[in-house]
Scaffold this motif. Structure first.
Motif, PDB file in Angstrom:
ATOM      1  N   THR A   1       0.852  -1.177   0.000  1.00 19.41           N
ATOM      2  CA  THR A   1       0.000   0.000   0.000  1.00 19.41           C
ATOM      3  C   THR A   1       0.893   1.233   0.000  1.00 19.41           C
ATOM      4  O   THR A   1       2.115   1.110  -0.015  1.00 19.41           O
ATOM      5  CB  THR A   1      -0.940  -0.007   1.221  1.00 19.41           C
ATOM      6  OG1 THR A   1      -1.859   1.073   1.120  1.00 19.41           O
ATOM      7  CG2 THR A   1      -0.171   0.103   2.524  1.00 19.41           C
ATOM      8  N   TRP A   2       0.285   2.393   0.011  1.00 20.04           N
ATOM      9  CA  TRP A   2       1.076   3.626   0.057  1.00 20.04           C
ATOM     10  C   TRP A   2       0.417   4.597   1.023  1.00 20.04           C
ATOM     11  O   TRP A   2      -0.757   4.463   1.364  1.00 20.04           O
ATOM     12  CB  TRP A   2       1.203   4.256  -1.330  1.00 20.04           C
ATOM     13  CG  TRP A   2      -0.046   4.994  -1.784  1.00 20.04           C
ATOM     14  CD1 TRP A   2      -1.197   4.441  -2.272  1.00 20.04           C
ATOM     15  CD2 TRP A   2      -0.252   6.410  -1.770  1.00 20.04           C
ATOM     16  NE1 TRP A   2      -2.113   5.418  -2.558  1.00 20.04           N
ATOM     17  CE2 TRP A   2      -1.563   6.648  -2.272  1.00 20.04           C
ATOM     18  CE3 TRP A   2       0.531   7.501  -1.397  1.00 20.04           C
ATOM     19  CZ2 TRP A   2      -2.098   7.923  -2.402  1.00 20.04           C
ATOM     20  CZ3 TRP A   2       0.005   8.784  -1.529  1.00 20.04           C
ATOM     21  CH2 TRP A   2      -1.297   8.985  -2.032  1.00 20.04           C
ATOM     22  N   GLY A   3       1.189   5.555   1.484  1.00 21.95           N
ATOM     23  CA  GLY A   3       0.645   6.552   2.387  1.00 21.95           C
ATOM     24  C   GLY A   3       1.424   7.845   2.299  1.00 21.95           C
ATOM     25  O   GLY A   3       2.583   7.866   1.879  1.00 21.95           O
ATOM     26  N   ARG A   4       0.778   8.900   2.690  1.00 26.09           N
ATOM     27  CA  ARG A   4       1.433  10.206   2.744  1.00 26.09           C
ATOM     28  C   ARG A   4       2.122  10.336   4.096  1.00 26.09           C
ATOM     29  O   ARG A   4       1.458  10.332   5.139  1.00 26.09           O
ATOM     30  CB  ARG A   4       0.389  11.319   2.540  1.00 26.09           C
ATOM     31  CG  ARG A   4       0.971  12.662   2.097  1.00 26.09           C
ATOM     32  CD  ARG A   4       1.340  12.630   0.630  1.00 26.09           C
ATOM     33  NE  ARG A   4       2.029  13.845   0.210  1.00 26.09           N
ATOM     34  CZ  ARG A   4       1.539  14.694  -0.691  1.00 26.09           C
ATOM     35  NH1 ARG A   4       0.374  14.459  -1.268  1.00 26.09           N
ATOM     36  NH2 ARG A   4       2.231  15.768  -1.041  1.00 26.09           N
TER      37      ARG A   4
ATOM     38  N   VAL B   1       5.533   2.094   0.433  1.00 26.98           N
ATOM     39  CA  VAL B   1       5.761   3.268  -0.412  1.00 26.98           C
ATOM     40  C   VAL B   1       5.229   4.479   0.343  1.00 26.98           C
ATOM     41  O   VAL B   1       4.025   4.640   0.528  1.00 26.98           O
ATOM     42  CB  VAL B   1       5.069   3.129  -1.779  1.00 26.98           C
ATOM     43  CG1 VAL B   1       5.341   4.364  -2.637  1.00 26.98           C
ATOM     44  CG2 VAL B   1       5.545   1.873  -2.495  1.00 26.98           C
ATOM     45  N   ARG B   2       6.135   5.311   0.778  1.00 30.22           N
ATOM     46  CA  ARG B   2       5.801   6.516   1.540  1.00 30.22           C
ATOM     47  C   ARG B   2       6.035   7.730   0.646  1.00 30.22           C
ATOM     48  O   ARG B   2       7.128   7.894   0.091  1.00 30.22           O
ATOM     49  CB  ARG B   2       6.683   6.584   2.787  1.00 30.22           C
ATOM     50  CG  ARG B   2       6.548   7.848   3.624  1.00 30.22           C
ATOM     51  CD  ARG B   2       7.596   7.824   4.743  1.00 30.22           C
ATOM     52  NE  ARG B   2       7.583   9.035   5.538  1.00 30.22           N
ATOM     53  CZ  ARG B   2       8.680   9.678   5.950  1.00 30.22           C
ATOM     54  NH1 ARG B   2       9.890   9.210   5.631  1.00 30.22           N
ATOM     55  NH2 ARG B   2       8.580  10.773   6.681  1.00 30.22           N
ATOM     56  N   VAL B   3       5.022   8.559   0.485  1.00 25.65           N
ATOM     57  CA  VAL B   3       5.157   9.777  -0.308  1.00 25.65           C
ATOM     58  C   VAL B   3       5.510  10.916   0.638  1.00 25.65           C
ATOM     59  O   VAL B   3       4.816  11.146   1.637  1.00 25.65           O
ATOM     60  CB  VAL B   3       3.856  10.085  -1.073  1.00 25.65           C
ATOM     61  CG1 VAL B   3       3.933  11.464  -1.734  1.00 25.65           C
ATOM     62  CG2 VAL B   3       3.617   9.013  -2.135  1.00 25.65           C
ATOM     63  N   VAL B   4       6.597  11.601   0.338  1.00 23.41           N
ATOM     64  CA  VAL B   4       7.089  12.675   1.202  1.00 23.41           C
ATOM     65  C   VAL B   4       7.447  13.892   0.362  1.00 23.41           C
ATOM     66  O   VAL B   4       7.657  13.799  -0.848  1.00 23.41           O
ATOM     67  CB  VAL B   4       8.322  12.227   2.020  1.00 23.41           C
ATOM     68  CG1 VAL B   4       7.945  11.226   3.075  1.00 23.41           C
ATOM     69  CG2 VAL B   4       9.399  11.651   1.109  1.00 23.41           C
ATOM     70  N   GLY B   5       7.548  15.026   1.020  1.00 23.94           N
ATOM     71  CA  GLY B   5       7.946  16.254   0.353  1.00 23.94           C
ATOM     72  C   GLY B   5       6.788  16.932  -0.354  1.00 23.94           C
ATOM     73  O   GLY B   5       5.647  16.461  -0.352  1.00 23.94           O
ATOM     74  N   SER B   6       7.107  18.046  -0.992  1.00 24.09           N
ATOM     75  CA  SER B   6       6.122  18.797  -1.759  1.00 24.09           C
ATOM     76  C   SER B   6       6.857  19.613  -2.809  1.00 24.09           C
ATOM     77  O   SER B   6       8.067  19.873  -2.689  1.00 24.09           O
ATOM     78  CB  SER B   6       5.317  19.721  -0.846  1.00 24.09           C
ATOM     79  OG  SER B   6       6.168  20.671  -0.217  1.00 24.09           O
ATOM     80  N   GLY B   7       6.130  19.993  -3.866  1.00 27.55           N
ATOM     81  CA  GLY B   7       6.766  20.775  -4.919  1.00 27.55           C
ATOM     82  C   GLY B   7       7.956  20.055  -5.500  1.00 27.55           C
ATOM     83  O   GLY B   7       7.900  18.868  -5.837  1.00 27.55           O
ATOM     84  N   GLY B   8       9.076  20.757  -5.571  1.00 28.75           N
ATOM     85  CA  GLY B   8      10.276  20.173  -6.156  1.00 28.75           C
ATOM     86  C   GLY B   8      10.853  19.017  -5.382  1.00 28.75           C
ATOM     87  O   GLY B   8      11.621  18.224  -5.922  1.00 28.75           O
ATOM     88  N   SER B   9      10.491  18.886  -4.084  1.00 29.04           N
ATOM     89  CA  SER B   9      11.025  17.786  -3.268  1.00 29.04           C
ATOM     90  C   SER B   9      10.072  16.602  -3.190  1.00 29.04           C
ATOM     91  O   SER B   9      10.361  15.626  -2.485  1.00 29.04           O
ATOM     92  CB  SER B   9      11.330  18.277  -1.852  1.00 29.04           C
ATOM     93  OG  SER B   9      10.138  18.580  -1.147  1.00 29.04           O
TER      94      SER B   9
END
Length: 458
Positions: A332-335, A342-350
């Motif tokens: 699964t994935w998570g913020r 699968v971990r989604v991190v950062g924002s914009g360019g990161s």
């Protein structure tokens, strides 16, 4: 060739000048093997510059068709016995030439394996990654990556650990030192030396800290283009062990040394467009994620069961991927959710993914290639990303499971149409054979658990 102006990194012209001044006498020409270890030979600088830098250097083909014990045999795409243990050619990559601060007078360069006719050795780990990067390039994309490696430090020497059969070793610290500022005094001399000498060799450090297991430590280096990151990764692992040996201690990257916390190798990865734009980000979207990024993440989830072998290649890999071990068990994935693979991190360019499945034993070239192949599968098939997991994914029985053993991962890999299409039949067969060699060695070994359980009572 112009100077990269990076401390520790040399051009061939700078190497010649360093040799003339008596500061560098030898160059190690090395190739990353199937396990991600560096194998190679020491060459005199004049011989390297005048001949090998242009023509390459011969090395036995079995280096890319052997197990941890350097055993080889039939079944690999490269059959060393059938070919009479002949040579392929190691072609140095000048961008990887670095000094070794812990080995005075020595530089090291990584090489690509090619056949005598000039064709690339398709099963070489660097080549496996290059093939996926070429697929990205066809779409006008490049990949940036960073790896976070953890390791355990022991106060024993490597020889002492060997003679003890790795029993009764003394951990570098006495308790959990996660983020600790006061519990690291006993290992600080060696980890400080590792940090500083890697920086001197041209690996820009970002962070370093203690981790959960007694004696556990993590050093994170600055992200880079994906191939360069993997090159630095293998350079770091090789050098850290050599520095530890010089300091009279031992360290291990194995995923699961005992029942405590394991050693991970989290992979951070993002894509850039031809103009350098951050293609994962979309400021107009509510979650800031572009459709391409959503498809890329969906591809990770769809491909994880079939490509897990490239991230968890050994029996010990799966001892880490168990419930309660603070390593992912589901798909699964998570913020910003560390219980997800699968971990989604950062924002914009990161904005990026953090892939949390690989352990400290992962071959970085293969693990990153798997992440890219999965992402491309998601993009090419326009996959839809499900909602993020907000709770503890490790404790949720509704979350689909990762493969739990090496035989299961091997079976999924061999039967995978996704793997065959992305990597080719030769690569699939070659790494399946490598997994079988690992399993054969394990299945014939008598473990301490068996002795304790059965010596007296059975």
């Amino acid at each position: 060739m112009t100077s990269p102006n990076t401390p520790g990194v040399l051009t061939y012209e700078e190497l010649r000048a360093e040799a003339a001044a008596g500061r560098v006498e030898e160059v190690i020409v090395s190739v990353p093997d199937l396990q991600g270890r560096l194998q190679g030979s020491r060459l005199a600088v004049p011989y390297f510059l005048d001949e090998v830098s242009r023509q390459g250097f011969g090395a036995c083909v079995y280096l890319l068709a052997s197990d941890v014990e350097m055993g080889t045999g039939p079944g690999y795409a490269i059959d060393a016995w059938k070919s009479g243990f002949g040579d392929f050619v190691l072609r140095p990559d000048p961008a990887t030439l670095r000094v070794l601060p812990w080995d005075p007078g020595t530089a090291l360069v990584l090489a690509d394996a090619v056949w005598p006719g000039g064709e690339p050795v398709e099963v070489a780990p660097r080549r496996v990654l290059r093939a996926q990067l070429d697929r990205l390039a066809e779409r006008g994309l490049t990949a940036l990556a960073g790896t976070e490696l953890e390791f355990l430090v022991f106060r024993n020497t490597y020889r002492d650990a060997w003679e003890r059969r790795y029993h009764g070793l003394e951990a570098g610290t006495r308790y959990n030192v996660d983020y600790s500022l006061q519990g690291l005094a006993e290992i600080e001399p060696v980890v400080r030396r590792v940090r500083r000498e890697m920086v001197r060799a041209g690996l820009p450090m970002e962070t370093a800290r203690g981790e959960c297991h007694a004696g556990q430590y993590e050093i994170v280096f600055r992200y880079d283009e994906a191939m360069a990151t993997c090159d630095k990764h293998v350079f770091f692992k090789n050098g850290a062990k050599q520095i530890a040996a010089q300091e009279g201690v031992a360290l291990t990257f194995m995923p699961k040394y005992d029942e405590g916390e394991g050693n991970s190798c989290h992979i951070h990865l993002s894509l850039r467009g031809a103009d350098g734009s951050a293609v994962f980000a979309d400021e107009t979207a509510d979650d800031g994620m572009s459709e391409l990024f959503r498809q890329f993440v969906a591809g990770q989830l769809a491909c994880l069961p079939e490509l897990a072998l490239l991230m968890a290649p050994n029996v010990n890999s799966f001892k880490r991927l168990q419930p309660g071990a603070f390593a992912p068990t589901g798909i699964t994935w998570g913020r910003d959710n560390r219980t997800c693979p699968v971990r989604v991190v950062g924002s914009g360019g990161s904005l990026r993914i953090e892939h949390r499945v690989p352990g400290g034993d992962a071959n970085p070239y293969l693990a990153v290639a798997a992440v890219l192949a999965a992402g491309l599968y998601g993009i090419e098939n326009g996959l839809t990303l499900p909602a993020p997991h907000a709770a503890n994914a490790m404790a949720d029985p509704s979350v689909p499971r990762l493969p739990t053993t090496l035989p299961e991962a091997l079976s999924r890999w061999e039967r995978s149409e996704i793997a065959a299409k992305a990597f080719g039949e030769a690569v699939v067969g070659h790494f399946a054979r490598a997994a079988r060699a690992e399993l054969a060695a394990f299945e014939t070994a008598v473990t301490d658990w068996e002795r304790v359980r059965g010596f007296e009572r059975l």
